[in-house]
Design an enzyme around this catalytic site. Structure first.
Site, PDB file in Angstrom:
ATOM      1  N   TYR A 193       0.440  -0.848  -0.280  1.00  0.00           N
ATOM      2  CA  TYR A 193      -0.271  -0.212   0.014  1.00  0.00           C
ATOM      3  C   TYR A 193       0.598   1.511   0.337  1.00  0.00           C
ATOM      4  O   TYR A 193       0.597   2.146  -1.136  1.00  0.00           O
ATOM      5  CB  TYR A 193      -0.808  -0.034   1.056  1.00  0.00           C
ATOM      6  CG  TYR A 193      -1.963   1.462   1.467  1.00  0.00           C
ATOM      7  CD1 TYR A 193      -3.146   0.456   0.740  1.00  0.00           C
ATOM      8  CD2 TYR A 193      -1.542   2.706   1.671  1.00  0.00           C
ATOM      9  CE1 TYR A 193      -3.972   1.914   0.090  1.00  0.00           C
ATOM     10  CE2 TYR A 193      -3.014   3.206   1.526  1.00  0.00           C
ATOM     11  CZ  TYR A 193      -4.194   2.587   1.216  1.00  0.00           C
ATOM     12  OH  TYR A 193      -4.873   4.252   0.964  1.00  0.00           O
TER      13      TYR A 193
ATOM     14  N   PHE B  80      -7.261  19.714 -26.113  1.00  0.00           N
ATOM     15  CA  PHE B  80      -7.871  18.886 -26.158  1.00  0.00           C
ATOM     16  C   PHE B  80      -9.091  17.909 -25.224  1.00  0.00           C
ATOM     17  O   PHE B  80      -8.801  19.200 -24.219  1.00  0.00           O
ATOM     18  CB  PHE B  80      -6.439  17.776 -25.412  1.00  0.00           C
ATOM     19  CG  PHE B  80      -6.658  16.499 -25.187  1.00  0.00           C
ATOM     20  CD1 PHE B  80      -7.093  15.581 -26.947  1.00  0.00           C
ATOM     21  CD2 PHE B  80      -7.223  16.059 -24.046  1.00  0.00           C
ATOM     22  CE1 PHE B  80      -6.972  14.385 -27.049  1.00  0.00           C
ATOM     23  CE2 PHE B  80      -7.350  14.412 -24.871  1.00  0.00           C
ATOM     24  CZ  PHE B  80      -7.244  14.244 -26.070  1.00  0.00           C
ATOM     25  N   THR B  81      -9.421  17.685 -25.547  1.00  0.00           N
ATOM     26  CA  THR B  81     -11.513  17.951 -25.043  1.00  0.00           C
ATOM     27  C   THR B  81     -10.763  17.284 -23.351  1.00  0.00           C
ATOM     28  O   THR B  81     -11.585  18.743 -22.788  1.00  0.00           O
ATOM     29  CB  THR B  81     -11.969  16.633 -25.281  1.00  0.00           C
ATOM     30  OG1 THR B  81     -11.202  14.994 -25.321  1.00  0.00           O
ATOM     31  CG2 THR B  81     -12.142  16.665 -26.643  1.00  0.00           C
TER      32      THR B  81
ATOM     33  N   ASP C 236       1.597  18.816 -22.332  1.00  0.00           N
ATOM     34  CA  ASP C 236       0.905  17.954 -22.352  1.00  0.00           C
ATOM     35  C   ASP C 236       1.828  16.784 -23.274  1.00  0.00           C
ATOM     36  O   ASP C 236       1.911  16.787 -24.342  1.00  0.00           O
ATOM     37  CB  ASP C 236      -0.131  18.030 -23.372  1.00  0.00           C
ATOM     38  CG  ASP C 236      -1.071  16.663 -23.339  1.00  0.00           C
ATOM     39  OD1 ASP C 236      -0.724  15.368 -22.728  1.00  0.00           O
ATOM     40  OD2 ASP C 236      -2.340  16.763 -23.351  1.00  0.00           O
TER      41      ASP C 236
ATOM     42  N   LYS D  29      -1.105   6.357 -23.525  1.00  0.00           N
ATOM     43  CA  LYS D  29      -0.515   6.500 -25.231  1.00  0.00           C
ATOM     44  C   LYS D  29       1.096   6.029 -25.102  1.00  0.00           C
ATOM     45  O   LYS D  29       1.873   5.062 -25.119  1.00  0.00           O
ATOM     46  CB  LYS D  29      -0.505   8.026 -25.220  1.00  0.00           C
ATOM     47  CG  LYS D  29      -2.055   8.586 -24.950  1.00  0.00           C
ATOM     48  CD  LYS D  29      -2.468   8.180 -25.592  1.00  0.00           C
ATOM     49  CE  LYS D  29      -4.879   8.403 -25.048  1.00  0.00           C
ATOM     50  NZ  LYS D  29      -4.444   9.572 -24.743  1.00  0.00           N
TER      51      LYS D  29
ATOM     52  N   ARG E 253     -13.746  13.539 -34.849  1.00  0.00           N
ATOM     53  CA  ARG E 253     -12.667  14.666 -34.729  1.00  0.00           C
ATOM     54  C   ARG E 253     -13.536  15.947 -35.171  1.00  0.00           C
ATOM     55  O   ARG E 253     -12.551  16.181 -36.316  1.00  0.00           O
ATOM     56  CB  ARG E 253     -11.787  14.855 -35.075  1.00  0.00           C
ATOM     57  CG  ARG E 253     -10.701  13.803 -33.174  1.00  0.00           C
ATOM     58  CD  ARG E 253     -11.266  13.762 -31.727  1.00  0.00           C
ATOM     59  NE  ARG E 253     -10.594  13.099 -30.552  1.00  0.00           N
ATOM     60  CZ  ARG E 253     -11.018  13.294 -30.028  1.00  0.00           C
ATOM     61  NH1 ARG E 253     -12.580  13.573 -29.207  1.00  0.00           N
ATOM     62  NH2 ARG E 253     -10.846  12.808 -29.083  1.00  0.00           N
TER      63      ARG E 253
ATOM     64  N   PHE F 242     -19.492  13.361 -27.225  1.00  0.00           N
ATOM     65  CA  PHE F 242     -18.167  12.876 -28.341  1.00  0.00           C
ATOM     66  C   PHE F 242     -18.638  11.408 -27.566  1.00  0.00           C
ATOM     67  O   PHE F 242     -18.604   9.624 -28.656  1.00  0.00           O
ATOM     68  CB  PHE F 242     -17.425  13.170 -29.089  1.00  0.00           C
ATOM     69  CG  PHE F 242     -15.943  13.054 -27.959  1.00  0.00           C
ATOM     70  CD1 PHE F 242     -16.084  14.027 -27.666  1.00  0.00           C
ATOM     71  CD2 PHE F 242     -15.669  12.460 -28.106  1.00  0.00           C
ATOM     72  CE1 PHE F 242     -14.750  14.396 -26.327  1.00  0.00           C
ATOM     73  CE2 PHE F 242     -14.269  12.421 -26.999  1.00  0.00           C
ATOM     74  CZ  PHE F 242     -14.095  13.408 -26.305  1.00  0.00           C
TER      75      PHE F 242
HETATM   76  C1  LIG Z   1      -5.421  11.092 -24.004  1.00  0.00           C
HETATM   77  C2  LIG Z   1      -5.000  12.616 -23.622  1.00  0.00           C
HETATM   78  C3  LIG Z   1      -5.340  13.042 -22.173  1.00  0.00           C
HETATM   79  C4  LIG Z   1      -5.814  12.248 -21.951  1.00  0.00           C
HETATM   80  O1  LIG Z   1      -5.108  11.010 -21.112  1.00  0.00           O
HETATM   81  P1  LIG Z   1      -5.796  10.000 -20.466  1.00  0.00           P
HETATM   82  O2  LIG Z   1      -5.387   9.612 -20.468  1.00  0.00           O
HETATM   83  O3  LIG Z   1      -6.993   9.220 -21.996  1.00  0.00           O
HETATM   84  O4  LIG Z   1      -7.183   9.808 -19.173  1.00  0.00           O
HETATM   85  C5  LIG Z   1      -4.720  14.500 -22.761  1.00  0.00           C
HETATM   86  N1  LIG Z   1      -3.532  14.861 -23.631  1.00  0.00           N
HETATM   87  C6  LIG Z   1      -3.110  14.079 -24.637  1.00  0.00           C
HETATM   88  C7  LIG Z   1      -2.804  14.586 -25.645  1.00  0.00           C
HETATM   89  C8  LIG Z   1      -4.547  13.295 -24.932  1.00  0.00           C
HETATM   90  O5  LIG Z   1      -4.239  12.089 -26.308  1.00  0.00           O
END
Ligand SMILES: *Cc1c(COP(=O)(O)O)cnc(C)c1O
Length: 468
Positions: free
Chosen positions: A82, A134-135, A225, A268, A392, A459
């Site tokens: 933990y 970004f969303t 990011d 990613k 998109r 979406f």
């Molecule tokens: C996927 C993504 C995120 C968010 O990450 P999650 O792991 O899906 O929460 C943020 N910024 C970019 C550019 C992404 O492609």
């Protein structure tokens, strides 16, 4: 691998996958009648399809990575303590070695890190400039009281512009925002590498250097990011003067020197199926992040991740900077994109780092943006071949916070996203043939109307009906 063409590692004009297959997963092969029923039940939203109905799944490259034998081994030796987990130490060491940040807070995925940093750095009413929205990033900035301001170069909005670094920050836009609101009203500058919604377009090292110099002069924090930083590093190696002889590992490290910290979606480039982190240099930001992570995610030494997942991510971080891996990844995306270009299919150029983006406005010129061309095209591609892609465009862009009207982005795209190490180049041939077949009967494709609209991130779960 070295970049010297006289010293290629393998003497072959064809590049194949730099790995072999140890475990196989059977793909569902479906009939058109089956797909008609499936897409109707999914409200013509490819997000709502069951994967058992999908042949080649290019919905996203998020969490769809194939892990290596070494990562699976790391899963078995994950430490589930933990507190004080060995797997956390491995993750911390990997982040420090590859990214260069001394402090790391794991989160359940990228948006968990976005949530924390937005809460830490944004005060009500501040601006948060970034190179295209970004969303999830923008939503967390808004929930924290900030306002996103787009400072990406204009070329990013033009799908045919051949600029090699279409993800760059426009320094004039950033400077004029600073002049307009004052540096104290800018929470931080957020630079994505690469820019997902611009088509996976990279940012140059020179631009990163200039942005960070400008921000330091005004004492503004610069965050990254860094979700696709290894892909960005490949483009710097390929296109930017002075970087051809440098390894991806060296370029990644140098890129990160220009930032105070980063958010990372491990789903990613870190080559895992779940996880993320927030990393930084400033111990006071780290302390604040530790205070918040226990509220929203978990202890600072696991932050919503299992020990085994942290162990796999630590190993994935080392694998993502392998030059041969990343060279083939970009090659595979171009293998798909170049076939489409040769057939005259309109796509975003140059071909980016994680996906091929169909330009729905040019693909379906008989539809207006309110007819949801990208949504329609994604549904039609699934019907044609069982290939799943993602919208998109105007649906993903949501509504304006103040006016309630649809945000109408310049880019109206269908994203064919390539999962890492999952499909072969031969699968890309099938996808290319399907898109080309659709393009030859494009005038028969109708628009869609939205019949259910959720209040945020619509979406994901919106439902549609084809127009007569
Ligand atoms: C996927 C993504 C995120 C968010 O990450 P999650 O792991 O899906 O929460 C943020 N910024 C970019 C550019 C992404 O492609």
């Amino acid at each position: 691998m070295t970049a010297d063409p006289q010293n290629l590692p393998v003497a072959s004009p064809i590049m194949a996958e730099p790995y072999r297959i140890k475990t196989v997963e059977t793909l569902p092969i479906t009939t058109r009648a089956h797909r008609e029923k499936a897409i109707k039940e999914a409200g013509y939203n490819t997000f709502l399809l069951h994967s058992r109905d999908v042949y080649i799944d290019l919905l996203t490259d998020s969490g769809t990575n194939a892990m290596s034998d070494k990562q699976w081994s790391a899963m078995m030796s994950g430490d589930e303590a933990y507190a004080g987990s060995v797997s956390f130490d491995e993750l911390k060491d990997a982040v420090e070695e590859i990214y260069g940040f001394p402090y790391v807070v794991p989160t359940h995925q990228g948006r968990g890190a976005e949530h924390l940093i937005s809460k830490i750095l944004i005060k009500e009413g501040q601006s948060v400039p970034g190179n295209m929205y970004f969303t999830t990033t923008r939503l967390h900035q808004e929930l924290a009281g900030g306002t996103f301001v787009d400072i990406i170069v204009d070329e990013a909005h033009d799908p045919t512009n051949q600029n090699p670094f279409k993800g760059n920050v426009d320094l004039k836009k950033l400077q004029s925002l600073i002049d307009q609101v004052g540096p104290a009203n800018i929470a931080y500058v957020n630079v994505a590498v690469t820019v997902n919604l611009a088509g996976g377009q990279p940012v140059s090292m020179q631009n990163l250097r200039e942005v960070s110099e400008l921000c330091r002069r005004h004492e503004i924090i610069v965050w990254s990011d860094a979700t696709r930083l290894a892909e960005n590093a490949f483009f710097i190696q390929e296109r930017e003067e002075g970087y051809a002889g440098k390894s991806i590992r060296e370029i990644v490290k140098e890129m990160m020197t220009h930032f105070d910290g980063c958010t990372m979606s491990g789903k990613k480039d870190c080559l895992v199926n779940i996880g993320g982190f927030l990393a930084m240099r400033d111990p006071s930001v780290f302390q604040r992040a530790c205070e918040l992570v226990v509220v929203y995610e978990g202890m600072p030494s696991y932050g919503g991740m299992a020990g085994r997942d942290m162990a796999a991510m630590a190993q994935g971080i080392h694998e993502m900077v392998d030059d041969d891996y990343i060279a083939h990844r970009i090659h595979q995306i171009r293998h798909l994109g170049n076939q489409l270009l040769a057939a005259g299919v309109p796509i975003v150029e140059p071909i980016g780092g994680h996906a091929v983006f169909l330009d729905a406005k040019r693909f379906l010129p008989h539809l207006t943006q309110e007819d949801l061309p990208a949504q329609s095209l994604a549904a039609e591609l699934y019907l044609e071949s069982g290939v799943r892609a993602m919208e998109r465009g105007i649906v993903s862009a949501g509504r304006n916070k103040a006016t309630g009207l649809n945000n109408a982005p310049k880019l109206e795209l269908v994203r064919l996203t390539i999962p890492r190490r999952v499909y072969t180049d031969r699968h890309m041939d099938v996808v290319a043939a399907s898109v080309i077949a659709l393009y030859s009967r494009r005038d028969q494709i109708h628009g869609m109307t939205m019949v259910y609209e959720p209040p945020t991130l619509r979406f994901f779960t919106a439902r549609f009906e084809p127009m007569a």
